[in-house]
Motif scaffolding. Sequence first.
Motif, PDB file in Angstrom:
ATOM      1  N   LEU A   1       0.815  -1.220   0.000  1.00 38.84           N
ATOM      2  CA  LEU A   1       0.000   0.000   0.000  1.00 38.84           C
ATOM      3  C   LEU A   1       0.848   1.268   0.000  1.00 38.84           C
ATOM      4  CD1 LEU A   1      -2.790  -1.107   2.516  1.00 38.84           C
ATOM      5  CD2 LEU A   1      -3.074  -0.630   0.069  1.00 38.84           C
ATOM      6  N   GLY A   2       2.168   1.098  -0.041  1.00 41.57           N
ATOM      7  CA  GLY A   2       3.054   2.245  -0.177  1.00 41.57           C
ATOM      8  C   GLY A   2       3.702   2.722   1.098  1.00 41.57           C
ATOM      9  N   TYR A   3       3.558   1.993   2.185  1.00 43.48           N
ATOM     10  CA  TYR A   3       4.160   2.414   3.454  1.00 43.48           C
ATOM     11  C   TYR A   3       5.584   1.873   3.581  1.00 43.48           C
ATOM     12  CZ  TYR A   3      -0.532   3.782   4.954  1.00 43.48           C
ATOM     13  OH  TYR A   3      -1.766   4.385   5.051  1.00 43.48           O
TER      14      TYR A   3
ATOM     15  N   THR B   1       8.255  -5.457  14.148  1.00 40.37           N
ATOM     16  CA  THR B   1       9.326  -4.542  14.547  1.00 40.37           C
ATOM     17  C   THR B   1       8.733  -3.219  15.021  1.00 40.37           C
ATOM     18  OG1 THR B   1       9.498  -3.685  12.304  1.00 40.37           O
ATOM     19  CG2 THR B   1      10.882  -5.588  12.856  1.00 40.37           C
ATOM     20  N   ALA B   2       9.577  -2.377  15.611  1.00 39.58           N
ATOM     21  CA  ALA B   2       9.127  -1.063  16.074  1.00 39.58           C
ATOM     22  C   ALA B   2       8.637  -0.212  14.906  1.00 39.58           C
ATOM     23  CB  ALA B   2      10.266  -0.357  16.819  1.00 39.58           C
ATOM     24  N   SER B   3       9.340  -0.281  13.765  1.00 40.16           N
ATOM     25  CA  SER B   3       8.921   0.518  12.607  1.00 40.16           C
ATOM     26  C   SER B   3       7.603   0.009  12.032  1.00 40.16           C
ATOM     27  CB  SER B   3      10.023   0.496  11.532  1.00 40.16           C
ATOM     28  OG  SER B   3      10.299  -0.829  11.117  1.00 40.16           O
ATOM     29  N   LEU B   4       7.385  -1.304  12.062  1.00 42.94           N
ATOM     30  CA  LEU B   4       6.122  -1.845  11.559  1.00 42.94           C
ATOM     31  C   LEU B   4       4.967  -1.428  12.458  1.00 42.94           C
ATOM     32  CD1 LEU B   4       4.504  -3.559   9.618  1.00 42.94           C
ATOM     33  CD2 LEU B   4       5.169  -5.598  10.914  1.00 42.94           C
ATOM     34  N   ILE B   5       5.192  -1.416  13.778  1.00 38.67           N
ATOM     35  CA  ILE B   5       4.148  -0.975  14.709  1.00 38.67           C
ATOM     36  C   ILE B   5       3.783   0.486  14.438  1.00 38.67           C
ATOM     37  CG2 ILE B   5       3.647  -0.505  17.139  1.00 38.67           C
ATOM     38  CD1 ILE B   5       5.465  -2.929  17.798  1.00 38.67           C
ATOM     39  N   ALA B   6       4.788   1.316  14.182  1.00 44.72           N
ATOM     40  CA  ALA B   6       4.532   2.735  13.904  1.00 44.72           C
ATOM     41  C   ALA B   6       3.721   2.904  12.629  1.00 44.72           C
ATOM     42  CB  ALA B   6       5.861   3.481  13.803  1.00 44.72           C
ATOM     43  N   VAL B   7       4.023   2.093  11.622  1.00 42.22           N
ATOM     44  CA  VAL B   7       3.274   2.173  10.355  1.00 42.22           C
ATOM     45  C   VAL B   7       1.835   1.711  10.561  1.00 42.22           C
ATOM     46  CG1 VAL B   7       3.077   1.146   8.067  1.00 42.22           C
ATOM     47  CG2 VAL B   7       5.276   2.002   8.862  1.00 42.22           C
ATOM     48  N   VAL B   8       1.622   0.657  11.362  1.00 47.07           N
ATOM     49  CA  VAL B   8       0.259   0.207  11.645  1.00 47.07           C
ATOM     50  C   VAL B   8      -0.555   1.346  12.236  1.00 47.07           C
ATOM     51  CG1 VAL B   8      -1.149  -1.308  13.101  1.00 47.07           C
ATOM     52  CG2 VAL B   8       0.845  -2.236  11.902  1.00 47.07           C
TER      53      VAL B   8
ATOM     54  N   ARG C   1      -0.106   4.634  11.836  1.00 49.20           N
ATOM     55  CA  ARG C   1      -0.389   5.649  10.806  1.00 49.20           C
ATOM     56  C   ARG C   1      -1.487   5.159   9.864  1.00 49.20           C
ATOM     57  NH1 ARG C   1       5.239   5.955  10.264  1.00 49.20           N
ATOM     58  NH2 ARG C   1       5.157   5.220   8.097  1.00 49.20           N
ATOM     59  N   TRP C   2      -1.396   3.904   9.467  1.00 55.43           N
ATOM     60  CA  TRP C   2      -2.410   3.349   8.560  1.00 55.43           C
ATOM     61  C   TRP C   2      -3.781   3.325   9.222  1.00 55.43           C
ATOM     62  CZ3 TRP C   2      -4.992  -1.470   9.137  1.00 55.43           C
ATOM     63  CH2 TRP C   2      -5.807  -1.826   8.060  1.00 55.43           C
TER      64      TRP C   2
END
Length: 412
Positions: free
Chosen positions: A155-157, A208-215, A217-218
């Motif tokens: 989805l572009g994240y 990961t921490a970055s994946l949690i942050a993206v979740v 935002r999404w």
Amino acid sequence: MRRSEQAQADEPPGSAAPGKARKRVVIAVAALLTAGVVGVSLAGMRSDGKPSGAAASGAPRVSTVAVVRTDLSSTLSLNGTLGYGRTVSVKGGKDGLVTQLPAVGAKVSRGRSLYRLDDRPVPVFYGTTPLFRPLDTRGLMGRDVKVVADNLRALGYDIGAQPASGSWVAQRPERTGAASASPSPSPLPSPSPSPSYVRVKPGEGVLTASLIAVVKRWQTQVGMPSTGVLGAGDVAVLPGEVRVGAVQAQPGDPATGTLMSVTGTAKSVSVALDATDVDSVQQGDKATVTLPDNSEAHGAVSAISSDAQASSDQAGGDSGGTPQLVVTVSLDSTAAVRRLNSAPVRVQFTGQTKKGVLAVPVGALLALSGGGYALQLPGGRLLAVETGMFAKGLVEVSGTGITAGTKVATAS
């Protein structure tokens, strides 16, 4: 029978002692043709090719044909159904009330809301592993985590780097939700627990921490609570873009039952194939589809199921018929079927093709008592042959003395 047919195949006509009539019995040859099973028999004959004794009444008439050089192609014609492929039932994955449902025929792609639960969207993710637990712990790994990572990336994240398969990842007991931020009741800070290390298996993703942050935002962007946590029922994991085929639920219904059924978005043809005929159709085989108005569409076999299911063609729909596989034919172009969502069709499969082979009618084959087959010349002599492809009433033959134009006897 004093002498075998095989022996006679090696003797010139007229070598028998004078005054002795030579008779032989030739055996029926059954050939499985692509259009169906056809039994062909040749009754007892004298060496001059004329019917003998009791065989003269009711026996197939014997005639002479020439061996031809031609192209043979195996074909199979079966009934099929035009539609959108396999139907998948969609069930709600958690408690709540359905507040919005899609229209029949609607197409829903990755990231779009399939329905609303308690007035919150339930988006579509592509994959094969549904979310089955709360994804709330940093370092958590699994195939469900990979579904989330792959879809957010698509989805572009920017989800950051994912640990490679075989690497070791630290898992800590603290969670990503608000509960992990609550202060400790102890006046003294407790030491941080030591992490445990787990190896990443093939096909798994890591939270990961970055994946949690993206979740987070999404979730904000699609209108979901921005918790950074996803769990069962928060997204609908489906094989790809879907078309809503039927809706079983209504707004206000509990989400725990079947809500709707969906299919793929591309029209295709499904054909039930008897499991005993599985070798007659191969993936990639060309197919011609005859539509109800007698127009034609062309395609190829794109899939053959591996699990045979008992057919339910008996009265009352009871199973117990011949086990069948499902053959899927993808169409080269949907222009001919653009006005049809579903329809009964006839499908002709074109399989193996052999060019320039020698062939005779199936009725010309004689089964020898010692095994194998032969062709009979007009004078009565037998020529042993090897058989090849059967197609449209003809059989491929080869052997010493067999050439195009050779005259042989056949049942007609």
